[in-house]
Design an enzyme around this catalytic site. Structure first.
Site, short mmCIF file in Angstrom:
data_model
loop_
_atom_site.label_atom_id
_atom_site.label_comp_id
_atom_site.label_asym_id
_atom_site.label_seq_id
_atom_site.Cartn_x
_atom_site.Cartn_y
_atom_site.Cartn_z
N SER A 55 8.66 10.02 6.29
CA SER A 55 8.51 8.58 6.40
C SER A 55 8.26 8.24 7.85
CB SER A 55 9.79 7.90 5.90
OG SER A 55 9.81 6.52 6.21
N LYS A 68 -1.23 6.24 -7.87
CA LYS A 68 -2.32 5.33 -8.22
C LYS A 68 -2.13 4.00 -7.49
CE LYS A 68 0.13 2.42 -10.71
NZ LYS A 68 0.29 1.01 -10.27
N ASP A 106 -1.94 -2.60 -8.47
CA ASP A 106 -0.64 -2.22 -9.03
C ASP A 106 -0.68 -2.12 -10.55
OD1 ASP A 106 2.07 -2.03 -7.46
OD2 ASP A 106 0.77 -3.30 -6.27
#
Length: 353
Positions: free
Chosen positions: A50, A111, A190
């Site tokens: 991260s 995705k 989304d």
């Protein structure tokens, strides 16, 4: 139509050879992906990365992951990682995936694989040049029920597909990242990825598209509806919105039978096939959530790599790129442009690439 439905050919995820996974982006979906792998596979969670060392360390501690890095580059260069699952916000998928590929790591990218087709094509080109696997983590297409659907379509049991209707709407509380334009917010990437991916996987590239959009008070797009016509005369209709929950059902109409996938069609669950003479077959599967379904994509990738393949049949990169070309065209018609994007091409260029 057959007397009974085909059996799913998806193997048990426990049987997939283990890979050493690095997770880029310790967020909501990454935590569910990691938990699914731990409960249903022999895959090894080796590291997490991260931009915040504290976030990585916290994620690693909760899930028992041995290594935590404070940058995506460190994760990409980690020697004990075979493949990186990219679960950053959408607008970082492209950069993080390219960084991983440059470092010699395979990638499974959440995705949408990128925010536009041009970015996805760059990932595909780099993966090919490096001899590496790059795949979109569109988990729906890896589920056992979709293998049964694929067999029905491949065997022609529906006849010629003439119409596809698929939608996905959901409610989000204020403050969710979907309302952040700097993160490529709005429902299209989304939620809309699911119906658009189904439509393009079944029908290919449309030759004509008509889209409508409505802005949300937050400044992002709030709703998109579209109708499409394909070269063989087939039509598709879709809607995606962030205002409220919809049935999220998908219907595929053929000249011999109609397939109706229970909502939410992109999750584990069942479907029905009804022939035009009244016969009906039912695929019953327990409805499930991400925990019950995300492991199938990781297992498919592991099996592909063990077999020496650099692509998975469930979600070829060409299909991911085709889906994004359509999303690009919807955005062009509505006037949605994400930060840092190049000027959008014309409709003719996008639809005929």
């Amino acid at each position: 139509m057959p007397d009974r439905l085909p059996e799913s050919r998806v193997p048990d995820s426990w049987d997939a050879p283990p890979l050493r996974w690095g997770i880029a982006g310790p967020g909501w979906i990454a935590e569910r992906f990691a938990a699914s792998l731990q409960q249903h596979t022999r895959q090894v969670l080796a590291a997490v990365g991260s931009r915040s060392t504290d976030r990585s360390a916290g994620f690693a501690g909760r899930l028992g992951i041995p290594a935590a890095y404070g940058s995506y580059r460190e994760l990409a260069e980690a020697p004990d990682v075979d493949i990186i699952y990219v679960a950053t916000p959408h607008n970082h998928h492209h950069r993080v995936a390219l960084e991983a590929l440059e470092a010699g790591k395979h990638v499974l990218v959440e995705k949408p694989i990128c925010i536009n087709a041009e970015q996805a094509e760059e990932i595909a080109a780099l993966a090919e040049s490096k001899g590496l696997l790059a795949t979109e983590a569109l988990w729906t297409f890896f589920l056992p029920k979709f293998d049964v659907v694929r067999q029905l379509l491949d065997e022609g049991y529906l006849g010629q597909v003439v119409s596809v209707m698929a939608e996905y709407g959901e409610h989000f509380e204020p403050g969710h990242r979907i309302f952040d334009g700097s993160l490529a917010g709005g429902p299209l990437l989304d939620l809309g990825t699911y119906p658009l991916a189904l439509i393009t996987a079944l029908l290919g590239d449309p030759e004509e598209v008509r889209a409508l959009g409505t802005s949300h008070p937050s400044g992002v797009n709030g709703q998109i509806s579209a109708v499409m016509r394909f070269p063989d005369g087939a039509h598709a209709v879709t809607n995606t919105n962030l205002y409220g929950f919809t049935p999220t059902v998908a219907t595929v109409v053929g000249t011999q039978a109609t397939l109706t996938i229970d909502g939410p069609f992109n999750f584990p669950g069942g479907f029905s096939v009804k022939s035009h003479d009244g016969r009906e077959l039912r695929y019953d599967a327990e409805p499930g959530e991400h925990l019950e379904g995300l492991h199938y994509q990781a297992a498919a990738v592991a099996r592909a790599l063990a077999a020496g393949r650099r692509e998975v049949v469930e979600r070829p990169l060409a299909e991911s790129i085709r889906c994004l070309r359509l999303a690009d065209e919807l955005r062009r018609q509505i006037g949605i442009r994400f930060p840092d994007e190049a000027p959008q091409a014309s409709a003719a260029t996008l639809l005929n690439q």
